[in-house]
Design an enzyme around this catalytic site. Structure first.
Site, PDB file in Angstrom:
ATOM      1  N   GLY A   1      49.280  22.135  68.466  1.00 27.71           N
ATOM      2  CA  GLY A   1      49.249  21.223  67.330  1.00 27.71           C
ATOM      3  C   GLY A   1      48.976  21.986  66.038  1.00 27.71           C
ATOM      4  O   GLY A   1      48.475  23.110  66.046  1.00 27.71           O
TER       5      GLY A   1
ATOM      6  N   GLY B   1      49.262  21.880  72.523  1.00 27.16           N
ATOM      7  CA  GLY B   1      50.218  20.790  72.409  1.00 27.16           C
ATOM      8  C   GLY B   1      51.598  21.145  72.922  1.00 27.16           C
ATOM      9  O   GLY B   1      52.365  20.266  73.331  1.00 27.16           O
TER      10      GLY B   1
ATOM     11  N   GLU C   1      41.820  26.021  73.831  1.00 28.39           N
ATOM     12  CA  GLU C   1      41.008  25.169  72.961  1.00 28.39           C
ATOM     13  C   GLU C   1      39.552  25.592  72.824  1.00 28.39           C
ATOM     14  O   GLU C   1      38.938  25.394  71.772  1.00 28.39           O
ATOM     15  CB  GLU C   1      41.094  23.710  73.438  1.00 28.39           C
ATOM     16  CG  GLU C   1      42.378  23.005  73.080  1.00 28.39           C
ATOM     17  CD  GLU C   1      43.548  23.386  73.983  1.00 28.39           C
ATOM     18  OE1 GLU C   1      44.677  22.946  73.710  1.00 28.39           O
ATOM     19  OE2 GLU C   1      43.329  24.125  74.968  1.00 28.39           O
TER      20      GLU C   1
ATOM     21  N   ASP D   1      43.462  19.233  75.931  1.00 25.97           N
ATOM     22  CA  ASP D   1      43.900  17.838  75.849  1.00 25.97           C
ATOM     23  C   ASP D   1      45.375  17.767  76.225  1.00 25.97           C
ATOM     24  O   ASP D   1      45.836  18.575  77.025  1.00 25.97           O
ATOM     25  CB  ASP D   1      43.598  17.253  74.453  1.00 25.97           C
ATOM     26  CG  ASP D   1      44.425  17.888  73.352  1.00 25.97           C
ATOM     27  OD1 ASP D   1      44.891  19.050  73.512  1.00 25.97           O
ATOM     28  OD2 ASP D   1      44.624  17.234  72.306  1.00 25.97           O
TER      29      ASP D   1
END
Length: 363
Positions: free
Chosen positions: A66, A114, A137, A145
């Site tokens: 992301g 992502g 992360e 995630d």
């Protein structure tokens, strides 16, 4: 005029999605996620589209994750846009997992965070010798995630726990072993394959392009990974790794050094997320859990500090708060999983499946 961040076209019967931010290694934005969700929904119903290919522009990778620079800016103003972005992104991940047509993800180059979410839930996941993938992360004070906790909690033994906590960038052999991809192909023949996909089903073509899977280091490390990472407290994992390192295990020593650089809070939240995700029945339940944890992370100090250190100032010296595992409040960890009430993300994969007119996707 700036080029669109993501390109959509139909070539023959192949729907092609090209992430188009090559200078940012195609980092995913809210606009890109929304466009993919809308287009994939339309193509699921379109009889003229028989299968879908997702790829990245440029030579550096499919997607480096992301757009965390945008997230850093948004956190400073309240984080409301990021919450909306994640809600859309997680719906996209769910749709990809439930997609009723072959979804072919070309996982060449960098495929991080992502980028894993828009590839590893697909039905046909292709890596190359240039693939470097993972969920890094904890390096930025966050937690895996986009369904990463669901996938890694189901990897062989404790290999997924190791990958999640250390945030390592992994090559094709490890990505295949973890279950994040299906097949290795030669990147020199990729364009040839993509052209053929315009008229021919992927299952008819793919056998002619698959290369033998290389041996995985994670598989050879399985005995000590399972022994060290099988504990349910990060402190116990680190202690077990230290013992292994003292006995001459060089990889365990490197792991100890790697974990010492990560956000202590993120490490504890990641381990708790993995253990909980292992007991969840569906990807959607894991995504809903990740959304709860993620929104709490937006309110933390470690997440923006990690982004600052890694990509804003690039001093690679984050000041984690708290600075040690022992100082992390167990009640704070537990509270990160509590219901969001009216802000809960509610995903309905059945509705996505029912919207389609054909079958054949991943379950």
């Amino acid at each position: 005029m700036a080029e669109p961040e993501v390109l959509f076209e139909v070539r023959g019967t192949l729907g092609v999605i090209t992430l188009n931010r090559p200078r940012a290694v195609n980092a995913l934005t809210a606009y890109m996620a929304a466009g993919m969700l809308e287009t994939l929904t339309a193509w699921a119903r379109d009889p003229a589209v028989s299968q879908v290919l997702v790829r990245g522009a440029g030579e550096r990778g499919l997607c480096a994750g992301g757009d965390i620079v945008a997230i850093h800016r948004d956190i400073a103003s309240g984080g409301t846009q990021t919450a909306g972005f994640w809600a859309t992104e997680y719906r996209l991940n769910s749709l990809i997992n439930a997609y009723p047509k072959p979804y072919i993800a070309y996982m060449d180059g960098l495929v991080l965070g992502g980028g894993v979410g828009i590839s590893a839930h697909g039905s046909h996941r292709l890596v190359t010798t240039r693939t470097r993938s993972g969920m890094p992360e904890t390096t930025i004070g966050f937690v895996p995630d986009v369904g990463g906790t669901y996938l890694l909690s189901r990897a062989p033994g404790q290999s997924g726990t190791h990958a999640a906590l250390t945030g390592e960038h992994l090559g094709a052999a490890e990505v295949l072993y973890l279950g994040l991809a299906d097949n290795l192909i030669d990147f020199n023949r990729a364009e040839e394959l993509f052209s053929a996909l315009e008229e021919t089903p992927v299952d008819d073509l793919l056998p002619g392009y698959i290369l033998p899977a290389p041996a995985s280091q994670l598989e050879s490390w399985r005995p000590w990974l399972d022994a060290a990472y099988g504990h349910d407290e990060v402190e116990e994992i680190v202690a077990a790794l230290v013992v292994l390192a003292d006995d001459g295990n060089e990889e365990a020593r490197i792991s100890v050094q790697t974990l010492a650089k990560k956000s202590p809070t993120a490490l504890k939240l990641t381990l708790a997320s993995l253990r909980r995700a292992r007991e969840l029945a569906t990807l959607e339940e894991a995504l809903e859990q990740e959304y709860r944890v993620g929104l709490r992370a937006l309110e933390s100090s470690d997440f923006p500090e990690g982004i600052r250190a890694q990509v804003i100032d690039k001093d690679y010296a984050p000041a984690w708060n708290p600075a040690t595992l022992a100082e992390v409040d167990s009640e704070l960890v537990e509270a990160s999983f509590a219901s969001l009430g009216s802000r809960e993300l509610k995903l309905n994969p059945r509705a996505l499946r029912d919207a389609a007119t054909t079958t054949g996707g991943r379950t």
